[in-house]
Design a protein around this motif. Structure first.
Motif, PDB file in Angstrom:
ATOM      1  N   CYS A 336       0.828  -1.213   0.000  1.00  9.03           N
ATOM      2  CA  CYS A 336       0.000   0.000   0.000  1.00  9.03           C
ATOM      3  C   CYS A 336       0.859   1.259   0.000  1.00  9.03           C
ATOM      4  CB  CYS A 336      -0.923  -0.008   1.212  1.00  9.03           C
ATOM      5  SG  CYS A 336      -2.212  -1.274   1.167  1.00  9.03           S
ATOM      6  N   LEU A 337       1.934   1.262   0.787  1.00 15.54           N
ATOM      7  CA  LEU A 337       2.772   2.448   0.869  1.00 15.54           C
ATOM      8  C   LEU A 337       3.425   2.755  -0.473  1.00 15.54           C
ATOM      9  CD1 LEU A 337       3.692   4.521   2.981  1.00 15.54           C
ATOM     10  CD2 LEU A 337       5.698   3.098   3.385  1.00 15.54           C
ATOM     11  N   GLU A 338       3.864   1.703  -1.169  1.00 10.31           N
ATOM     12  CA  GLU A 338       4.508   1.903  -2.472  1.00 10.31           C
ATOM     13  C   GLU A 338       3.513   2.333  -3.539  1.00 10.31           C
ATOM     14  OE1 GLU A 338       8.040  -1.466  -1.821  1.00 10.31           O
ATOM     15  OE2 GLU A 338       6.194  -1.964  -2.888  1.00 10.31           O
ATOM     16  N   LEU A 339       2.236   2.099  -3.308  1.00 14.29           N
ATOM     17  CA  LEU A 339       1.204   2.509  -4.265  1.00 14.29           C
ATOM     18  C   LEU A 339       0.661   3.896  -3.964  1.00 14.29           C
ATOM     19  CD1 LEU A 339      -0.702  -0.864  -4.663  1.00 14.29           C
ATOM     20  CD2 LEU A 339       0.641   0.297  -6.404  1.00 14.29           C
ATOM     21  N   GLY A 340       1.251   4.590  -2.999  1.00 16.40           N
ATOM     22  CA  GLY A 340       0.865   5.968  -2.757  1.00 16.40           C
ATOM     23  C   GLY A 340      -0.142   6.177  -1.655  1.00 16.40           C
ATOM     24  N   TYR A 341      -0.462   5.139  -0.887  1.00 12.55           N
ATOM     25  CA  TYR A 341      -1.372   5.325   0.229  1.00 12.55           C
ATOM     26  C   TYR A 341      -0.699   6.213   1.283  1.00 12.55           C
ATOM     27  CZ  TYR A 341      -4.563   1.586  -1.311  1.00 12.55           C
ATOM     28  OH  TYR A 341      -5.468   0.823  -2.000  1.00 12.55           O
ATOM     29  N   PRO A 342      -1.461   7.039   1.989  1.00  9.99           N
ATOM     30  CA  PRO A 342      -0.864   7.804   3.101  1.00  9.99           C
ATOM     31  C   PRO A 342      -0.259   6.857   4.132  1.00  9.99           C
ATOM     32  CG  PRO A 342      -3.066   8.630   2.578  1.00  9.99           C
ATOM     33  CD  PRO A 342      -2.890   7.374   1.784  1.00  9.99           C
ATOM     34  N   ASP A 343       0.709   7.380   4.888  1.00  9.20           N
ATOM     35  CA  ASP A 343       1.401   6.547   5.871  1.00  9.20           C
ATOM     36  C   ASP A 343       0.429   5.906   6.852  1.00  9.20           C
ATOM     37  OD1 ASP A 343       3.664   7.309   4.608  1.00  9.20           O
ATOM     38  OD2 ASP A 343       4.383   8.672   6.163  1.00  9.20           O
ATOM     39  N   TRP A 344      -0.520   6.692   7.379  1.00 10.59           N
ATOM     40  CA  TRP A 344      -1.451   6.148   8.376  1.00 10.59           C
ATOM     41  C   TRP A 344      -2.333   5.064   7.774  1.00 10.59           C
ATOM     42  CZ3 TRP A 344      -6.615   6.156   7.454  1.00 10.59           C
ATOM     43  CH2 TRP A 344      -7.099   7.034   6.461  1.00 10.59           C
ATOM     44  N   HIS A 345      -2.710   5.262   6.493  1.00 15.25           N
ATOM     45  CA  HIS A 345      -3.586   4.299   5.816  1.00 15.25           C
ATOM     46  C   HIS A 345      -2.845   2.980   5.574  1.00 15.25           C
ATOM     47  CE1 HIS A 345      -6.939   3.861   2.563  1.00 15.25           C
ATOM     48  NE2 HIS A 345      -6.794   2.775   3.285  1.00 15.25           N
ATOM     49  N   ALA A 346      -1.617   3.090   5.060  1.00 19.24           N
ATOM     50  CA  ALA A 346      -0.815   1.885   4.802  1.00 19.24           C
ATOM     51  C   ALA A 346      -0.500   1.148   6.104  1.00 19.24           C
ATOM     52  CB  ALA A 346       0.480   2.261   4.081  1.00 19.24           C
ATOM     53  N   ALA A 347      -0.172   1.902   7.167  1.00 21.17           N
ATOM     54  CA  ALA A 347       0.137   1.260   8.453  1.00 21.17           C
ATOM     55  C   ALA A 347      -1.100   0.568   9.021  1.00 21.17           C
ATOM     56  CB  ALA A 347       0.661   2.304   9.431  1.00 21.17           C
ATOM     57  N   MET A 348      -2.280   1.165   8.849  1.00 24.54           N
ATOM     58  CA  MET A 348      -3.512   0.559   9.363  1.00 24.54           C
ATOM     59  C   MET A 348      -3.779  -0.783   8.673  1.00 24.54           C
ATOM     60  SD  MET A 348      -7.410   2.029   9.171  1.00 24.54           S
ATOM     61  CE  MET A 348      -7.485   1.750   7.390  1.00 24.54           C
ATOM     62  N   HIS A 349      -3.649  -0.806   7.336  1.00 23.90           N
ATOM     63  CA  HIS A 349      -3.888  -2.063   6.623  1.00 23.90           C
ATOM     64  C   HIS A 349      -2.833  -3.104   6.973  1.00 23.90           C
ATOM     65  CE1 HIS A 349      -7.343  -0.752   4.631  1.00 23.90           C
ATOM     66  NE2 HIS A 349      -6.830  -0.197   3.548  1.00 23.90           N
ATOM     67  N   SER A 350      -1.590  -2.694   7.203  1.00 23.65           N
ATOM     68  CA  SER A 350      -0.555  -3.656   7.599  1.00 23.65           C
ATOM     69  C   SER A 350      -0.909  -4.292   8.941  1.00 23.65           C
ATOM     70  CB  SER A 350       0.803  -2.964   7.686  1.00 23.65           C
ATOM     71  OG  SER A 350       1.288  -2.627   6.405  1.00 23.65           O
ATOM     72  N   ARG A 351      -1.369  -3.482   9.892  1.00 23.73           N
ATOM     73  CA  ARG A 351      -1.767  -4.044  11.190  1.00 23.73           C
ATOM     74  C   ARG A 351      -2.945  -4.999  11.033  1.00 23.73           C
ATOM     75  NH1 ARG A 351      -1.129   1.393  12.723  1.00 23.73           N
ATOM     76  NH2 ARG A 351      -3.390   1.664  12.694  1.00 23.73           N
ATOM     77  N   GLU A 352      -3.897  -4.643  10.183  1.00 27.35           N
ATOM     78  CA  GLU A 352      -5.071  -5.498   9.986  1.00 27.35           C
ATOM     79  C   GLU A 352      -4.695  -6.819   9.326  1.00 27.35           C
ATOM     80  OE1 GLU A 352      -8.492  -2.023   9.520  1.00 27.35           O
ATOM     81  OE2 GLU A 352      -7.385  -2.719   7.777  1.00 27.35           O
ATOM     82  N   ILE A 353      -3.777  -6.772   8.353  1.00 23.57           N
ATOM     83  CA  ILE A 353      -3.328  -8.009   7.697  1.00 23.57           C
ATOM     84  C   ILE A 353      -2.647  -8.911   8.712  1.00 23.57           C
ATOM     85  CG2 ILE A 353      -1.704  -8.924   5.999  1.00 23.57           C
ATOM     86  CD1 ILE A 353      -2.306  -6.444   4.283  1.00 23.57           C
ATOM     87  N   GLU A 354      -1.787  -8.354   9.555  1.00 21.40           N
ATOM     88  CA  GLU A 354      -1.130  -9.153  10.586  1.00 21.40           C
ATOM     89  C   GLU A 354      -2.151  -9.739  11.563  1.00 21.40           C
ATOM     90  OE1 GLU A 354       1.909 -10.220  10.971  1.00 21.40           O
ATOM     91  OE2 GLU A 354       2.460  -9.302   9.065  1.00 21.40           O
ATOM     92  N   GLN A 355      -3.211  -8.980  11.854  1.00 21.46           N
ATOM     93  CA  GLN A 355      -4.248  -9.496  12.754  1.00 21.46           C
ATOM     94  C   GLN A 355      -4.984 -10.660  12.124  1.00 21.46           C
ATOM     95  OE1 GLN A 355      -6.892  -6.479  14.291  1.00 21.46           O
ATOM     96  NE2 GLN A 355      -8.431  -7.965  14.915  1.00 21.46           N
ATOM     97  N   VAL A 356      -5.279 -10.564  10.829  1.00 23.61           N
ATOM     98  CA  VAL A 356      -5.958 -11.663  10.124  1.00 23.61           C
ATOM     99  C   VAL A 356      -5.067 -12.908  10.114  1.00 23.61           C
ATOM    100  CG1 VAL A 356      -6.838 -12.428   7.890  1.00 23.61           C
ATOM    101  CG2 VAL A 356      -7.391 -10.149   8.727  1.00 23.61           C
ATOM    102  N   ILE A 357      -3.759 -12.720   9.884  1.00 19.20           N
ATOM    103  CA  ILE A 357      -2.827 -13.856   9.866  1.00 19.20           C
ATOM    104  C   ILE A 357      -2.758 -14.494  11.248  1.00 19.20           C
ATOM    105  CG2 ILE A 357      -0.410 -14.512   9.552  1.00 19.20           C
ATOM    106  CD1 ILE A 357      -0.202 -12.299   7.449  1.00 19.20           C
ATOM    107  N   ALA A 358      -2.702 -13.673  12.286  1.00 17.33           N
ATOM    108  CA  ALA A 358      -2.543 -14.201  13.646  1.00 17.33           C
ATOM    109  C   ALA A 358      -3.811 -14.888  14.142  1.00 17.33           C
ATOM    110  CB  ALA A 358      -2.151 -13.077  14.596  1.00 17.33           C
ATOM    111  N   THR A 359      -4.985 -14.299  13.860  1.00 15.18           N
ATOM    112  CA  THR A 359      -6.244 -14.834  14.399  1.00 15.18           C
ATOM    113  C   THR A 359      -6.963 -15.766  13.441  1.00 15.18           C
ATOM    114  OG1 THR A 359      -7.528 -12.954  13.563  1.00 15.18           O
ATOM    115  CG2 THR A 359      -6.516 -12.739  15.753  1.00 15.18           C
ATOM    116  N   ARG A 360      -6.585 -15.702  12.137  1.00 14.47           N
ATOM    117  CA  ARG A 360      -7.259 -16.481  11.088  1.00 14.47           C
ATOM    118  C   ARG A 360      -8.763 -16.159  11.062  1.00 14.47           C
ATOM    119  NH1 ARG A 360      -4.940 -22.451  12.159  1.00 14.47           N
ATOM    120  NH2 ARG A 360      -5.327 -21.805  14.287  1.00 14.47           N
ATOM    121  N   ARG A 361      -9.086 -14.892  11.348  1.00 14.23           N
ATOM    122  CA  ARG A 361     -10.470 -14.425  11.325  1.00 14.23           C
ATOM    123  C   ARG A 361     -10.578 -13.199  10.427  1.00 14.23           C
ATOM    124  NH1 ARG A 361     -13.856 -16.512  15.117  1.00 14.23           N
ATOM    125  NH2 ARG A 361     -12.923 -17.824  16.738  1.00 14.23           N
TER     126      ARG A 361
END
Length: 632
Positions: A336-361
Motif C-alpha cells: 500500500c505504501l509503495e502505491l501511494g497510500y498515506p502513511d497512516w492508511h498503509a500502516a492501518m492495513h498492515s496491522r489489519e493483515i497481521e491481525q488476520v494472519i494471527a487470528t485467522r479471522r
C-alpha cells in the motif's frame, strides 16, 4: 569299560563343539601339530597363503609376541575365513595358538558394506533397473560364481516388465524384457528336467535358452512385497539342481530386501509422475477457472484484491486498478505504501493483515481514500485464505464504494451527536449558572445594606453573568471565547472607552482562547474589578489610569502541565484611598470572589493588593491549547 574322560579329552571336546582348533609349531623341527579341528581348518588354507602367514608370525618383533591373522579357507563347500591367534615363544622355540572360524563376522561385515553401497546408489537417484543390476554384481561379490538376475513383471501402473542382470547371457535377459504375459514362479523355475502341467511357448523358449547357455537350473525367489506379491523375482542360476546353502540363502534374503526398497522407490516415482500429470491437469482446469473468475471480478464494480503474507498485492481487479490509475505491471508486487497510500492508511492495513494472519479471522472496516476518482468512502473486508495445514496462505479482500451511504450516515450521526452535545451542554450550563447565581445571591445579600442595595448590585452581577453567557452562546462547536473580547465586553458594560481616551490602556496579544470552564468565573472577577474601578478606583476621578496587560506563559516557565495566561490589572493615580482599602463598601465580597473563587473553580493563582496609588491584581490561569497554537 568306557574310556576315562581326562581333562585333556574334555577340553578337546569343548573346542570341537565351538569350532575352535588349537595348534603348536616347533620352529627347530618345522613340525606342525594340532587338534582334529585345527588340522581340518589349516588344511583348507592354500599352501602359499599358509607359508606367507608363518613368515609373518616368525618375523614378529620381540616386544610383540602375540599375533592375530585372518586367512581365507574353504571347508570343501564354500569359502570361509579363519583367524589364527597365538604367541611366539622364542625361549622355547615354539609358536602356539588357536584357529577361530570368523566366517559369520566377515560375512556380516560384507553385507553391511554392500548394503551401504547399494543404498548410496539408490539415494543418488540411480534408475531402479540400474540399481538392480548393481545388486546382481553385489551378489556375485558375496558369493563368487553365483550368477543372478532380477525379473519385474509388467504392472498396471505404467510399467512394462523388464529384466536386469550381470554376467547373464543377453538372450536370457531378452526373454525377461518381453515375456508376452506375466509368467508365474513355476514358469521361471528350472528343476533340471520334467514337465509341468502348464506348458506355454514362453516357458519352452525359457528352458531352451537357459539350457543352451549352461544354466540348467534356476531358482526364483519372490521379492517380499506386501502390496504387490508375485510381481518380482530374484533368479539364481545354479550349475545343478540343488538346495541353497545357508550362505546363499542369507545372500538371497539380503538381495530381495534391497530389491524391495528399489521397487518401492520405482513405485513412488511412478506415483509421483502420475501425481504430476494429475496436478498438470488440475492446473489446466484451475487456470480455466481462474480466467473465468477473473472475467467475473473484472466486470464487478466492487474492488477485489489479494495480499500475500508480505502485505503485497498479488491480484487486483479492473475496478481497483482504475481507482489507482495504474496497470497490473505497475501495481502487482507492491504494498500500500509503495502505491501511494498515506502513511497512516498503509500502516492501518498492515496491522489489519497481521491481525488476520494471527487470528485467522476476517476483519472489516471503513476508510476514506483519495485517488483519481476524488475522495471516496469505502467499506472493506479482509478474509484469510487457509492452506491444507490450516495456516494462512494469503489474504483476500473486497471493497465497496459507500460514499453516498456514508455521507447520509455521517450526517445523521453528526446531527444526533450535535443534539446530544447541545442537551448535555445546556444541562451542564444550567446547573453551573444556578450554582453561580445561588452563590452570587448569597454573597451579595450578606454584604448589602438593604434590599434596594442588594437589588442594584445583584442585577449588575447578573448582567455580567449574562454577558459571559452571550459570548458562549455565539460560539461554534470548536470555537473558544477570547480573553480580549471578554475584557472589552466587561469594561464596555461599565464605561465608554471612547470617552476615557488614554485613561484606559489595554496591552496584550489578541484572540487568546480561554477554556470554556473559566469564562464565567473570570467574567465575574473582571466585573468586580471594573465595578470597583468605576465606583472607587482609577475610573472614578480625573487623572486616574487603568492599565491591563496580559501575556501567555508556557508550561515550563510556569511549572505547570498546561499553558497559562497572566493578567495584570493595575490602577494608577487613585487619590484619597482609605487607610484600610478593604473597608470600601462591597470591596470585601468582590475581593473574596477573586481571591477564593478563582483558585477553587479554575485553578488560578491570584495576587490581590493595594499600592499607594491604586489597586493591583495579578491572575495566572490555565488557557486552551489553541492559545499556544495561535500565538506560535
Amino acid at each position: 569299560m568306557p574310556p576315562v574322560l581326562t581333562d585333556a579329552l574334555a577340553i578337546d571336546a569343548i573346542l570341537d563343539d565351538t569350532r575352535v582348533g588349537v595348534w603348536q609349531f616347533d620352529i627347530a623341527t618345522r613340525q606342525l601339530s594340532g587338534s582334529d579341528m585345527a588340522s581340518a581348518q589349516l588344511a583348507g588354507i592354500g599352501t602359499h597363503a599358509l607359508r606367507s602367514a608363518w613368515r609373518r608370525i616368525l618375523r614378529q618383533e620381540r616386544d610383540q609376541p602375540v599375533f592375530e591373522i585372518e586367512l581365507p579357507w574353504t571347508d570343501g563347500i564354500s569359502r570361509r575365513w579363519l583367524m589364527l591367534r597365538g604367541r611366539h615363544d622364542r625361549a622355547l622355540g615354539q609358536v602356539r595358538g588357536m584357529c577361530v572360524d570368523m566366517t559369520r563376522r566377515v560375512r556380516a561385515e560384507q553385507l553391511v558394506r554392500e548394503q551401504a553401497m547399494l543404498l548410496d546408489t539408490l539415494a543418488r537417484g540411480t534408475p531402479p533397473r540400474e540399481c538392480l543390476r548393481v545388486l546382481t554384481e553385489a551378489i556375485e561379490r558375496l558369493k563368487p560364481g553365483l550368477r543372478s538376475a532380477f525379473f519385474v513383471t509388467p504392472g498396471d501402473r505404467q510399467r512394462s516388465g523388464y529384466g536386469s542382470s550381470c554376467n547373464v547371457h543377453p538372450a536370457i535377459t531378452a526373454l525377461l524384457e518381453h515375456p508376452g504375459a506375466a509368467p508365474k514362479s513355476t514358469d521361471l523355475e528350472l528343476p533340471g528336467g520334467g514337465d509341468v502341467a502348464t506348458d506355454t511357448p514362453w516357458r519352452r523358449n525359457w528352458q531352451a535358452a537357459c539350457g543352451q547357455h549352461d544354466m540348467p537350473a534356476c531358482r526364483p525367489i519372490a521379492v517380499p512385497r506386501q502390496a504387490h506379491p508375485e510381481r518380482a523375482w530374484l533368479l539364481l542360476f545354479l550349475s545343478t539342481p540343488r538346495a541353497l546353502t545357508g550362505w546363499e540363502q542369507e545372500v538371497a534374503s539380503f538381495a530381495t530386501r534391497i530389491a524391495a526398497l528399489v521397487l518401492d522407490r520405482e513405485d513412488q516415482q511412478i506415483a509421483l509422475q502420475q501425481a504430476a500429470d494429475a496436478v498438470g491437469n488440475a492446473l489446466h482446469d484451475t487456470e480455466r477457472e481462474r480466467r473465468r473468475l477473473k472475467a467475473f471480478l473484472d466486470s464487478s464494480p466492487d474492488l477485489a484484491y489479494v495480499f500475500n503474507l508480505e502485505h503485497r498485492f498479488t491480484y487486483a481487479n479492473r475496478a481497483l486498478l482504475r481507482m489507482w490509475g495504474k496497470t497490473e505491471e505497475e501495481a502487482l508486487g507492491r504494498n500500500c505504501l509503495e502505491l501511494g497510500y498515506p502513511d497512516w492508511h498503509a500502516a492501518m492495513h498492515s496491522r489489519e493483515i497481521e491481525q488476520v494472519i494471527a487470528t485467522r479471522r476476517p476483519i472489516r472496516g471503513d476508510v476514506p481514500f483519495e485517488g483519481p476518482l476524488g475522495r471516496r468512502m469505502y467499506d472493506y473486508i479482509f478474509v484469510p485464505q487457509l492452506g491444507l495445514d490450516g495456516e494462512v496462505e494469503a489474504i483476500i479482500g473486497t471493497t465497496r464504494d459507500v460514499t453516498e451511504r456514508s455521507e447520509h450516515e455521517e450526517e445523521r450521526a453528526r446531527n444526533e451527536s450535535l443534539l446530544r452535545m447541545l442537551v448535555d451542554e445546556l444541562q451542564h450550563r444550567t446547573r453551573n449558572i444556578m450554582s453561580v447565581v445561588r452563590a452570587m445571591a448569597s454573597r451579595t445579600l450578606a454584604t448589602s445594606r438593604d434590599m434596594a442595595d442588594f437589588a442594584t448590585r445583584f442585577d449588575a452581577r447578573l448582567d455580567a453573568l449574562a454577558r459571559a453567557q452571550s459570548l458562549l452562546s455565539r460560539l461554534g462547536e470548536l470555537d473558544r471565547v477570547q480573553f480580549d473580547a471578554l475584557l472589552r465586553a466587561e469594561l464596555s458594560a461599565h464605561v465608554d472607552p471612547a470617552m476615557h481616551g488614554t485613561q484606559i490602556v489595554l496591552e496584550g496579544p489578541a484572540e487568546v482562547a480561554l477554556r470554556s470552564g473559566t469564562v464565567q468565573p473570570l467574567a465575574m472577577a473582571l466585573h468586580e474589578l471594573a465595578t470597583n474601578a468605576v465606583k472607587y478606583g482609577a475610573l472614578r476621578q480625573q487623572g486616574g489610569r487603568l492599565h491591563v496587560r496580559w501575556n501567555l506563559v508556557d508550561a515550563e516557565a510556569s511549572e505547570a502541565a498546561s499553558p497559562r495566561l497572566r493578567v495584570d490589572w493595575q490602577e494608577h493615580g487613585v487619590r484619597d484611598l482609605p487607610a484600610d482599602p478593604s473597608s470600601i463598601r462591597g470591596g470585601g465580597a468582590g475581593r473574596e470572589l477573586i481571591e477564593r473563587a478563582l483558585p477553587y473553580q479554575i485553578g488560578a493563582k491570584v495576587d490581590y493588593g493595594f499600592a499607594e496609588d491604586g489597586l493591583r491584581c495579578s491572575i495566572l490561569l490555565p488557557v486552551s491549547e489553541q492559545a499556544v497554537a495561535l500565538a506560535s
